[in-house]
Design a protein around this motif. Structure first.
Motif, PDB file in Angstrom:
ATOM      1  N   THR A  39     -31.223  18.534 -15.599  1.00 49.71           N
ATOM      2  CA  THR A  39     -31.337  17.894 -14.284  1.00 49.71           C
ATOM      3  C   THR A  39     -32.629  18.293 -13.587  1.00 49.71           C
ATOM      4  OG1 THR A  39     -28.925  17.921 -14.075  1.00 49.71           O
ATOM      5  CG2 THR A  39     -30.192  17.542 -12.068  1.00 49.71           C
ATOM      6  N   ALA A  70     -35.606  16.675 -15.466  1.00 49.78           N
ATOM      7  CA  ALA A  70     -35.661  15.229 -15.222  1.00 49.78           C
ATOM      8  C   ALA A  70     -36.184  14.928 -13.820  1.00 49.78           C
ATOM      9  CB  ALA A  70     -34.278  14.619 -15.410  1.00 49.78           C
ATOM     10  N   THR A  71     -35.764  15.724 -12.842  1.00 49.00           N
ATOM     11  CA  THR A  71     -36.237  15.518 -11.472  1.00 49.00           C
ATOM     12  C   THR A  71     -37.718  15.820 -11.364  1.00 49.00           C
ATOM     13  OG1 THR A  71     -34.054  16.242 -10.713  1.00 49.00           O
ATOM     14  CG2 THR A  71     -35.778  16.077  -9.059  1.00 49.00           C
ATOM     15  N   ALA A 108     -41.171  20.591 -19.126  1.00 47.79           N
ATOM     16  CA  ALA A 108     -39.754  20.234 -19.105  1.00 47.79           C
ATOM     17  C   ALA A 108     -38.941  21.165 -19.989  1.00 47.79           C
ATOM     18  CB  ALA A 108     -39.578  18.787 -19.558  1.00 47.79           C
TER      19      ALA A 108
END
Length: 256
Positions: free
Chosen positions: A40, A43-44, A135
């Protein structure tokens, strides 16, 4: 799984059982919760990059998401442990310092340094290493943080207080299970590091392996110090271990 999600995130999953049996299983599943939180956060951060923000702002967002998803409980635990250990008082008094609602100078300084370090590393990886490096680093750091919780909940590690979340989960996970979970996290992280660094897979694998091992080693050193000073673990100690492991893992990756 519901115990892990219910205690380690803000997700309203509901926890039907609140006993040491479910606590054991919850702590065994803690790294999976870290995976969900990390995905999460990553991805943000990537969405922010796609929208044209700077790598610095994307890094701040990626670091903020885990705090939001945990109600900043781990950061709060880190600050409380810093205040308790920094007070240099006997175990009983240090535990009382940790239980107070306010944050002292040791806690504030520790939070500032830890958050700055996390943002600085993620910013560097987003900006220089590329979005994939940043990431993966965010995801792995979140998983390592929760793996530290699994190891800290292993058999033989007592609770410092007879009540609270720390007492519920302490001394529940068999040592063999905790070691196998940590080994699995290390192997999978190394494999993903090799994939992301496809032009030099050996270097990528070693970098991420070191990040996991050193992150967990740093958390283990802090755990042993807390056992000596406080007599065992508390919910605050678990939070401090998570932030310690995540930060060290990120710093190691910065040297890659």
């Amino acid at each position: 799984m519901r115990f892990a999600l219910g205690t380690l995130t803000v997700l309203p999953v509901g926890v039907p059982r609140w006993d040491r049996g479910s606590a054991r299983r919850g702590m065994e599943w803690a790294p999976f919760v870290g995976l969900l939180v990390g995905l999460t956060a990553a991805a943000t951060g990537l969405l922010a990059l796609l929208l044209g923000t700077s790598s610095l702002l994307a890094a701040v967002i990626s670091v903020a998401v885990p705090a939001v998803l945990t109600r900043a409980l781990h950061l709060d635990g880190l600050a409380d442990v810093a205040d308790g250990l920094g007070s240099a008082k006997p175990a009983g008094e240090a535990l009382r310092v940790m239980k107070r609602s306010d944050i002292g100078p040791f806690g504030v300084l520790t939070l500032v340094l830890v958050l700055l370090a996390q943002v600085a590393v993620v910013n560097e990886l987003y900006g220089e290493g590329g979005w994939a490096q940043g990431a993966l680093a965010v995801v792995v750091s979140c998983v390592v943080a929760r793996t530290a919780l699994t190891l800290a909940a292993r058999s033989g590690v007592p609770a410092a207080r007879p009540d609270g979340l720390g007492a519920l989960v302490a001394d529940t996970v068999p040592v063999r299970t905790a070691v196998l979970v940590a080994a699995g996290v290390a192997v999978v992280s190394a494999a993903l590091g090799a994939v992301v660094n496809w032009w030099n897979p050996l270097f990528g694998a070693v970098s991420y392996l070191f990040a996991v091992v050193l992150g967990l080693a740093a958390a283990e050193l802090l755990l042993r110090h807390c056992r000596r000073r406080l007599g065992g673990v508390t919910g605050d100690v678990f939070g401090a271990l998570a932030e310690c492991a995540a930060t060290v893992a990120l710093v190691v990756l910065a040297f890659g």
